[in-house]
Design a protein around this motif. Structure first.
Motif, PDB file in Angstrom:
ATOM      1  N   THR A   1      -2.797 130.039  67.879  1.00 36.97           N
ATOM      2  CA  THR A   1      -3.863 130.737  68.598  1.00 36.97           C
ATOM      3  C   THR A   1      -4.828 129.675  69.098  1.00 36.97           C
ATOM      4  O   THR A   1      -5.435 128.961  68.306  1.00 36.97           O
ATOM      5  CB  THR A   1      -4.618 131.726  67.685  1.00 36.97           C
ATOM      6  OG1 THR A   1      -3.709 132.708  67.215  1.00 36.97           O
ATOM      7  CG2 THR A   1      -5.744 132.404  68.443  1.00 36.97           C
TER       8      THR A   1
ATOM      9  N   ILE B   1      -7.842 129.546  64.040  1.00 34.38           N
ATOM     10  CA  ILE B   1      -7.921 129.463  65.496  1.00 34.38           C
ATOM     11  C   ILE B   1      -8.133 128.002  65.895  1.00 34.38           C
ATOM     12  O   ILE B   1      -8.903 127.279  65.273  1.00 34.38           O
ATOM     13  CB  ILE B   1      -9.071 130.332  66.049  1.00 34.38           C
ATOM     14  CG1 ILE B   1      -8.774 131.811  65.811  1.00 34.38           C
ATOM     15  CG2 ILE B   1      -9.317 130.063  67.529  1.00 34.38           C
ATOM     16  CD1 ILE B   1      -9.854 132.762  66.278  1.00 34.38           C
TER      17      ILE B   1
ATOM     18  N   GLY C   1      -7.317 134.484  64.142  1.00 35.33           N
ATOM     19  CA  GLY C   1      -6.100 134.084  64.835  1.00 35.33           C
ATOM     20  C   GLY C   1      -4.901 134.263  63.929  1.00 35.33           C
ATOM     21  O   GLY C   1      -5.013 134.796  62.825  1.00 35.33           O
TER      22      GLY C   1
ATOM     23  N   THR D   1      -1.175 124.562  67.580  1.00 38.44           N
ATOM     24  CA  THR D   1      -1.895 125.751  67.165  1.00 38.44           C
ATOM     25  C   THR D   1      -1.236 126.968  67.773  1.00 38.44           C
ATOM     26  O   THR D   1      -0.835 126.945  68.928  1.00 38.44           O
ATOM     27  CB  THR D   1      -3.364 125.670  67.630  1.00 38.44           C
ATOM     28  OG1 THR D   1      -3.922 124.458  67.155  1.00 38.44           O
ATOM     29  CG2 THR D   1      -4.167 126.829  67.116  1.00 38.44           C
TER      30      THR D   1
END
Length: 182
Positions: A56, A94, A32, A54
């Motif tokens: 991703t 991620i 990610g 976050t």
């Protein structure tokens, strides 16, 4: 055979069924663009765990199922002891949101040499990160919060599903946060 990395650009990815890394996969990497989960927080003496931001995000939208994982690195379902091994799985930067629908956020079972870094997991029906029958791994800068079971479970399948071997050996855990679980 050797597999290439899978890059997830910034965004929220709706996952309607498990993302499965099967036994014949070697050196698969999910990459990610990062999370803002780990800024240093001097008041708590370590990584910040809130808010969950976050860049991703794998967001589970499938049916409610205790035995599903958002990401399953195993040849078998969570309740079945895998006999075939996955080698060299890597996951970087991620976020995984089980959305109170998937049993586990990330399942690692019968995996040799995994590297999980900068991964955040939340809102699983059971455990955020479920690690069983694994060797030579590295788990660092991970957090698992707001799961109904454990934030991180290690070797639990031997008791829970009567596996013959759920051992986790020669594995480094570094900077692991698991607040607000259970």
């Amino acid at each position: 055979g050797e597999n290439k990395p899978i890059f997830f650009p910034a965004g929220r990815y709706r996952v309607n069924n498990e993302i499965v890394v099967p036994a014949n996969a070697t050196n698969v990497a999910f990459i990610g663009v990062g999370t803002s989960q780990w800024p240093y927080n001097p008041q708590e003496g370590g990584p910040s765990i809130s808010p969950f931001k976050t860049e991703t995000m794998l967001y589970y939208v499938g049916p409610i199922n205790q035995l599903k994982s958002v990401v399953r690195v195993s040849a078998e379902a969570s309740n079945v002891e895998p006999t075939n091994q996955v080698s060299g799985f890597k996951m970087f930067d991620i976020g995984v949101d089980a959305n109170s629908k998937a049993g586990d956020g990330l399942t690692i079972a019968n995996v040799n040499d995994p590297l999980i870094s900068g991964v955040s997991v939340r809102s699983a029906l059971r455990d955020g990160i479920y690690i069983n029958k694994q060797n030579n791994g590295r788990f660092e800068l991970i957090t698992s919060n707001n799961n109904r079971g454990n934030g991180v479970s290690i070797g639990k399948a031997k008791e829970e599903f009567a596996w013959n071997d759920a051992s986790v050996n020669n594995t480094l855990f570094r900077v692991v946060g698991a607040p607000y679980n259970g």
